[in-house]
Write a protein that holds these residues in place. Structure first.
Motif, PDB file in Angstrom:
ATOM      1  N   TYR A 279       4.796  48.393  55.797  1.00 62.76           N
ATOM      2  CA  TYR A 279       5.887  49.310  56.104  1.00 62.76           C
ATOM      3  C   TYR A 279       6.922  49.406  54.980  1.00 62.76           C
ATOM      4  O   TYR A 279       7.965  50.030  55.151  1.00 62.76           O
ATOM      5  CB  TYR A 279       6.600  48.859  57.389  1.00 62.76           C
ATOM      6  CG  TYR A 279       5.706  48.789  58.602  1.00 62.76           C
ATOM      7  CD1 TYR A 279       4.947  49.890  58.998  1.00 62.76           C
ATOM      8  CD2 TYR A 279       5.600  47.622  59.355  1.00 62.76           C
ATOM      9  CE1 TYR A 279       4.121  49.832  60.107  1.00 62.76           C
ATOM     10  CE2 TYR A 279       4.783  47.549  60.472  1.00 62.76           C
ATOM     11  CZ  TYR A 279       4.041  48.653  60.846  1.00 62.76           C
ATOM     12  OH  TYR A 279       3.237  48.598  61.945  1.00 62.76           O
ATOM     13  N   ARG A 280       6.653  48.782  53.843  1.00 64.92           N
ATOM     14  CA  ARG A 280       7.677  48.682  52.807  1.00 64.92           C
ATOM     15  C   ARG A 280       8.114  50.048  52.283  1.00 64.92           C
ATOM     16  O   ARG A 280       9.299  50.274  52.041  1.00 64.92           O
ATOM     17  CB  ARG A 280       7.188  47.817  51.649  1.00 64.92           C
ATOM     18  CG  ARG A 280       8.283  47.539  50.621  1.00 64.92           C
ATOM     19  CD  ARG A 280       7.739  46.825  49.393  1.00 64.92           C
ATOM     20  NE  ARG A 280       7.470  45.423  49.620  1.00 64.92           N
ATOM     21  CZ  ARG A 280       8.381  44.460  49.465  1.00 64.92           C
ATOM     22  NH1 ARG A 280       9.611  44.772  49.100  1.00 64.92           N
ATOM     23  NH2 ARG A 280       8.055  43.201  49.661  1.00 64.92           N
ATOM     24  N   GLU A 281       7.185  50.972  52.090  1.00 60.47           N
ATOM     25  CA  GLU A 281       7.550  52.276  51.525  1.00 60.47           C
ATOM     26  C   GLU A 281       8.555  53.005  52.406  1.00 60.47           C
ATOM     27  O   GLU A 281       9.481  53.653  51.919  1.00 60.47           O
ATOM     28  CB  GLU A 281       6.304  53.140  51.322  1.00 60.47           C
ATOM     29  CG  GLU A 281       6.621  54.481  50.665  1.00 60.47           C
ATOM     30  CD  GLU A 281       5.383  55.317  50.421  1.00 60.47           C
ATOM     31  OE1 GLU A 281       5.525  56.480  50.029  1.00 60.47           O
ATOM     32  OE2 GLU A 281       4.259  54.801  50.631  1.00 60.47           O
ATOM     33  N   ARG A 282       8.383  52.887  53.724  1.00 60.86           N
ATOM     34  CA  ARG A 282       9.293  53.584  54.634  1.00 60.86           C
ATOM     35  C   ARG A 282      10.555  52.791  54.943  1.00 60.86           C
ATOM     36  O   ARG A 282      11.626  53.370  55.112  1.00 60.86           O
ATOM     37  CB  ARG A 282       8.558  53.906  55.948  1.00 60.86           C
ATOM     38  CG  ARG A 282       7.608  55.082  55.848  1.00 60.86           C
ATOM     39  CD  ARG A 282       6.844  55.287  57.150  1.00 60.86           C
ATOM     40  NE  ARG A 282       5.755  54.327  57.316  1.00 60.86           N
ATOM     41  CZ  ARG A 282       5.024  54.204  58.414  1.00 60.86           C
ATOM     42  NH1 ARG A 282       5.310  54.956  59.489  1.00 60.86           N
ATOM     43  NH2 ARG A 282       4.033  53.345  58.479  1.00 60.86           N
ATOM     44  N   THR A 283      10.446  51.469  55.029  1.00 62.17           N
ATOM     45  CA  THR A 283      11.578  50.670  55.486  1.00 62.17           C
ATOM     46  C   THR A 283      12.259  49.864  54.383  1.00 62.17           C
ATOM     47  O   THR A 283      13.369  49.370  54.586  1.00 62.17           O
ATOM     48  CB  THR A 283      11.126  49.677  56.574  1.00 62.17           C
ATOM     49  OG1 THR A 283      10.263  48.685  55.993  1.00 62.17           O
ATOM     50  CG2 THR A 283      10.395  50.403  57.704  1.00 62.17           C
ATOM     51  N   GLY A 284      11.591  49.708  53.239  1.00 66.14           N
ATOM     52  CA  GLY A 284      12.132  48.880  52.167  1.00 66.14           C
ATOM     53  C   GLY A 284      11.942  47.392  52.383  1.00 66.14           C
ATOM     54  O   GLY A 284      12.439  46.585  51.604  1.00 66.14           O
ATOM     55  N   LEU A 285      11.196  47.016  53.418  1.00 63.72           N
ATOM     56  CA  LEU A 285      11.075  45.613  53.826  1.00 63.72           C
ATOM     57  C   LEU A 285       9.617  45.172  53.858  1.00 63.72           C
ATOM     58  O   LEU A 285       8.738  45.944  54.257  1.00 63.72           O
ATOM     59  CB  LEU A 285      11.678  45.414  55.222  1.00 63.72           C
ATOM     60  CG  LEU A 285      13.084  45.970  55.469  1.00 63.72           C
ATOM     61  CD1 LEU A 285      13.457  45.773  56.929  1.00 63.72           C
ATOM     62  CD2 LEU A 285      14.089  45.305  54.548  1.00 63.72           C
ATOM     63  N   PRO A 286       9.352  43.926  53.501  1.00 59.58           N
ATOM     64  CA  PRO A 286       8.011  43.380  53.697  1.00 59.58           C
ATOM     65  C   PRO A 286       7.840  42.925  55.139  1.00 59.58           C
ATOM     66  O   PRO A 286       8.821  42.690  55.848  1.00 59.58           O
ATOM     67  CB  PRO A 286       7.997  42.182  52.751  1.00 59.58           C
ATOM     68  CG  PRO A 286       9.425  41.696  52.782  1.00 59.58           C
ATOM     69  CD  PRO A 286      10.272  42.938  52.896  1.00 59.58           C
ATOM     70  N   LEU A 287       6.618  42.803  55.558  1.00 60.11           N
ATOM     71  CA  LEU A 287       6.362  42.190  56.855  1.00 60.11           C
ATOM     72  C   LEU A 287       6.769  40.723  56.776  1.00 60.11           C
ATOM     73  O   LEU A 287       6.228  39.962  55.977  1.00 60.11           O
ATOM     74  CB  LEU A 287       4.881  42.301  57.215  1.00 60.11           C
ATOM     75  CG  LEU A 287       4.428  43.559  57.959  1.00 60.11           C
ATOM     76  CD1 LEU A 287       2.914  43.623  58.021  1.00 60.11           C
ATOM     77  CD2 LEU A 287       5.017  43.604  59.355  1.00 60.11           C
ATOM     78  N   ALA A 288       7.749  40.337  57.586  1.00 59.18           N
ATOM     79  CA  ALA A 288       8.238  38.961  57.551  1.00 59.18           C
ATOM     80  C   ALA A 288       8.883  38.630  58.886  1.00 59.18           C
ATOM     81  O   ALA A 288       9.318  39.523  59.632  1.00 59.18           O
ATOM     82  CB  ALA A 288       9.246  38.772  56.410  1.00 59.18           C
ATOM     83  N   THR A 289       8.962  37.348  59.170  1.00 56.18           N
ATOM     84  CA  THR A 289       9.576  36.892  60.425  1.00 56.18           C
ATOM     85  C   THR A 289      11.067  37.178  60.465  1.00 56.18           C
ATOM     86  O   THR A 289      11.681  37.132  61.531  1.00 56.18           O
ATOM     87  CB  THR A 289       9.371  35.381  60.595  1.00 56.18           C
ATOM     88  OG1 THR A 289       9.972  34.695  59.492  1.00 56.18           O
ATOM     89  CG2 THR A 289       7.888  35.043  60.645  1.00 56.18           C
ATOM     90  N   TYR A 290      11.654  37.455  59.325  1.00 57.12           N
ATOM     91  CA  TYR A 290      13.090  37.652  59.159  1.00 57.12           C
ATOM     92  C   TYR A 290      13.641  38.791  60.021  1.00 57.12           C
ATOM     93  O   TYR A 290      14.754  38.716  60.546  1.00 57.12           O
ATOM     94  CB  TYR A 290      13.299  37.945  57.674  1.00 57.12           C
ATOM     95  CG  TYR A 290      14.696  38.070  57.137  1.00 57.12           C
ATOM     96  CD1 TYR A 290      15.809  37.603  57.805  1.00 57.12           C
ATOM     97  CD2 TYR A 290      14.878  38.655  55.881  1.00 57.12           C
ATOM     98  CE1 TYR A 290      17.071  37.715  57.250  1.00 57.12           C
ATOM     99  CE2 TYR A 290      16.130  38.768  55.316  1.00 57.12           C
ATOM    100  CZ  TYR A 290      17.230  38.311  56.003  1.00 57.12           C
ATOM    101  OH  TYR A 290      18.461  38.427  55.444  1.00 57.12           O
ATOM    102  N   PHE A 291      12.879  39.857  60.206  1.00 57.28           N
ATOM    103  CA  PHE A 291      13.433  41.120  60.691  1.00 57.28           C
ATOM    104  C   PHE A 291      13.335  41.272  62.207  1.00 57.28           C
ATOM    105  O   PHE A 291      12.568  40.594  62.881  1.00 57.28           O
ATOM    106  CB  PHE A 291      12.770  42.276  59.955  1.00 57.28           C
ATOM    107  CG  PHE A 291      12.884  42.117  58.458  1.00 57.28           C
ATOM    108  CD1 PHE A 291      14.115  42.176  57.837  1.00 57.28           C
ATOM    109  CD2 PHE A 291      11.759  41.826  57.695  1.00 57.28           C
ATOM    110  CE1 PHE A 291      14.232  41.981  56.470  1.00 57.28           C
ATOM    111  CE2 PHE A 291      11.865  41.628  56.330  1.00 57.28           C
ATOM    112  CZ  PHE A 291      13.111  41.708  55.710  1.00 57.28           C
TER     113      PHE A 291
END
Length: 517
Positions: free
Chosen positions: A125-137
C-alpha cells in the motif's frame, strides 16, 4: 471578556498534559499526569481509553486552576495526540469495546505478514498511503479488534461501532460524546492509519475492504486547523471552540516553525521522530522512511513530510529505571552517563517492539553487546543515551539518501544537506544527550525556548483557525533559540562509533521465531 489564551491538550503515550499559552506563545500554566501502561503479553501495549479521557479532564482542570482562568478566557482548544494508537467504541453507549492498542504494539505481526503475502509484500500500500505494511499503523490494529473481540465485527457491520485514533476519541468526548459528539479526524492522523490516500486525502475504500474495516466506522477527514465543534456545556471548557487536531509529531513540527521546504526537527519522547518538510507534493522514500502529511490549514494545500520513526528512546530510560533499577529517577541518567568518558565498549539496541525506520524489522529484539567485566551501570547509562543519538543518525542518513536520489530542478528548494536540526521533547533537557546528538550527526542541534513544542504546535494551529494568530509567519516570529550544540567529536571517532552501533543492530535482527515472541 477578552479571550486572551489558547489551551492545548497533549495526550501522549506516557502522560497527558494541558498547557495554556498566551499570544506570545509563552507557557502560562501546565497540568500533567502520567498515564498507566498495560502490558498483557510480551510485545503487547495497551491503554484504557476511559482513563485517557479522564486524564484529559483532570489536566485541563489543573491547568485552568493554576492560571486562575475559566472557559471564558480561552479562545480555542487544540488537540495533539499519540498517533496510530487505536480505539474502537460503541456509538450508543460510548464504551470502548477493547483497550486502546498502542502504536508500539506488535500483536498484528502475523496479520501484516498475511497481507503482504497476499500480494505486493511490505510495499503493498506504500504508493497510495506512503507507509509500509507494519504493526505500527492503525488499520491492522482495527482489523485485529474486529476479529478478536466477540461480537465486534457484527456490531461494526451494523453501524454501531466507531473507530478513531486518540484524537478522534478525545474530540468525540469533548464535543458531547453520545450527545452529539463529532466523529472526525485530521489529515495528519488519518495518514497514519494505512487507510487514507495521500493525494486525495480521503479514505481508500479498496484498502479498507481488503483490511475488512467497514467504512461506516471511519471518521470524517478534516484539515488540521478549523473549527470542528464546541466543547460540551457540562465541562470545564463549556462552549469553547475545538479548532485544531494534529498528530504529536506534526504538531511539534508546527511548533518548531518548520514551514520551509528542507527544514527538519526531531522530537525526543517515548520514541523519537524526525520529520523533514518536503512541500506540497508527497515524496516517496526509497530508504525506509515514511511519507506523511505534515499539516493542512483550512482549505489550503496540504504540506507533506518525510518521517523517520524510532520506537524506543525515552522509554529506554524508563526501562533502566523501572525494570533494572539502575537509576531511581529519569533525571539521574545524565550525571551517571557523564561520570564516564565513553561507553566502555557497550552498545544498546532497544528493539523492544522490533525496529522501526529505516529497518522495519518486527523480528528484532532488544540487545546489549560489548559487555565485559569493565562495564558498569554508568557505561550502560551512556550507551542508552547514545542509542537515541545513533538511531537518529540512521534517520538522517536515510533522509540524505532520499534527498540525493531526487534528481532534477523540478524538486525545488530544500535539496541541500541539512544545516541544523531543531529538537524538542522531554529528553532535550539532557544537555549531554544533545551534545552526543550533535557529535553523532555532525550537524548543529538547536533547542528552542519552548521545548514542549508538541502542545505549542496544537495551540498555534487552533489560534490560526480562530484568528488569534494571523498565520504561519506570525507563528515563526515567535520561535526563538534557547541553546545550540555544535559537533565536537573528531570525524574518525564518530565513524568508528557509528560502525560499531550498526554492527550491534545486526545482532538484534531475526530473533523472533514462531515459538519466540
Amino acid at each position: 471578556m477578552a479571550q486572551q489564551y489558547i489551551l492545548a491538550v497533549d495526550q501522549g503515550t506516557t502522560s497527558t498534559r494541558a498547557m495554556v499559552f498566551d499570544h506570545d506563545g509563552a507557557v502560562v500554566a501546565v497540568g500533567q499526569i502520567e498515564l498507566r501502561q498495560v502490558f498483557p503479553r510480551p510485545g503487547w501495549v495497551e491503554h484504557d481509553p476511559v482513563e485517557i479521557w479522564a486524564s484529559v479532564r483532570e489536566v485541563v482542570g489543573i491547568a485552568l486552576a493554576r492560571a486562575c482562568l475559566t472557559h471564558q478566557d480561552i479562545a480555542a482548544v487544540g488537540v495533539t495526540n499519540q498517533r496510530e494508537t487505536t480505539v474502537v467504541w460503541d456509538r450508543t453507549t460510548g464504551e470502548p469495546v477493547h483497550n486502546a492498542i498502542v502504536w508500539q504494539d506488535v500483536r498484528t505481526a502475523d496479520l501484516v505478514d498475511q497481507m503482504g503475502a497476499a500480494g505486493g509484500g511490505p510495499d503493498r500500500y506504500r504508493e497510495r498511503t506512503g507507509l509500509p505494511l507494519a504493526t505500527y499503523f492503525a488499520g491492522p490494529k482495527t482489523t485485529w479488534i474486529l476479529d478478536e473481540v466477540p461480537g465486534a465485527r457484527e456490531a461494526a457491520e451494523a453501524g454501531r461501532l466507531a473507530f478513531g485514533t486518540v484524537d478522534t476519541w478525545l474530540l468525540w468526548n469533548l464535543t458531547g460524546g453520545t450527545c452529539g459528539g463529532v466523529h472526525v479526524t485530521d489529515v495528519t492522523n488519518a495518514s497514519r492509519t494505512m487507510l487514507m490516500d495521500l493525494r486525495t486525502l480521503e479514505w481508500d475504500t479498496d484498502i479498507a475492504a481488503e483490511m475488512r474495516v467497514p467504512v461506516s466506522m471511519l471518521p470524517q477527514i478534516c484539515s488540521s486547523s478549523q473549527v470542528y465543534g464546541r466543547c460540551a456545556d457540562d465541562g470545564l471548557l463549556a462552549g469553547v471552540r475545538v479548532a485544531a487536531v494534529l498528530g504529536d509529531q506534526q504538531a511539534a513540527m508546527f511548533g518548531q516553525a518548520c514551514f520551509e521546504v528542507g527544514q527538519a526537527k526531531s522530537t525526543y519522547g517515548t520514541g523519537s521522530f524526525m520529520l523533514l518538510n518536503t512541500g506540497t507534493e508527497p515524496v516517496a522514500s526509497h530508504h525506509g522512511l515514511l511519507t506523511t502529511v505534515c499539516y493542512q490549514l483550512g482549505d489550503a494545500e496540504a504540506v507533506y513530510a518525510l518521517e523517520g520513526s524510532v520506537a524506543v528512546t525515552g522509554s529506554l530510560v524508563q526501562w533502566l529505571r523501572d525494570n533494572l533499577g539502575i537509576i531511581a529517577a529519569a533525571s539521574e541518567i545524565e550525571p551517571l552517563a557523564a561520570s564516564v568518558p565513553d561507553n566502555g565498549g557497550v552498545y544498546i539496541v532497544p528493539a523492544f517492539s522490533g525496529l522501526f525506520a529505516p529497518h522495519w524489522r518486527s523480528d528484532a529484539r532488544g540487545t546489549i553487546v560489548g559487555l565485559t567485566r569493565y562495564a558498569t551501570s554508568a557505561h550502560m547509562a551512556r550507551a542508552a543515551l547514545e542509542a537515541t543519538a545513533f538511531q537518529t543518525r540512521e534517520l538522517l542518513d536515510a533522509m540524505n539518501a532520499d534527498r540525493l536520489s531526487r534528481a532534477g530542478p523540478a524538486q525545488g528548494q530544500g535539496s541541500g544537506a541539512l544545516t541544523e536540526l531543531r529538537v524538542d521533547g522531554g529528553m532535550v533537557a539532557n544537555d549531554l544527550l544533545m551534545q552526543l546528538q550533535a557529535d553523532v550527526l555532525g550537524v548543529p542541534v538547536v533547542r528552542p525556548t519552548v521545548a514542549e513544542t508538541t502542545a505549542l504546535g496544537a495551540a498555534y494551529a487552533a489560534g490560526i483557525a480562530v484568528g488569534f494568530w494571523s498565520g504561519t509567519a506570525d507563528v515563526a516570529s515567535h520561535w526563538s533559540q534557547d541553546q545550540r550544540w555544535t559537533p565536537q567529536m573528531p570525524a574518525a571517532e564518530r565513524d568508528r562509533h557509528y560502525r560499531l552501533w550498526r554492527k550491534a543492530v545486526t545482532r538484534s535482527l531475526d530473533w523472533v521465531d514462531d515459538d519466540v515472541r
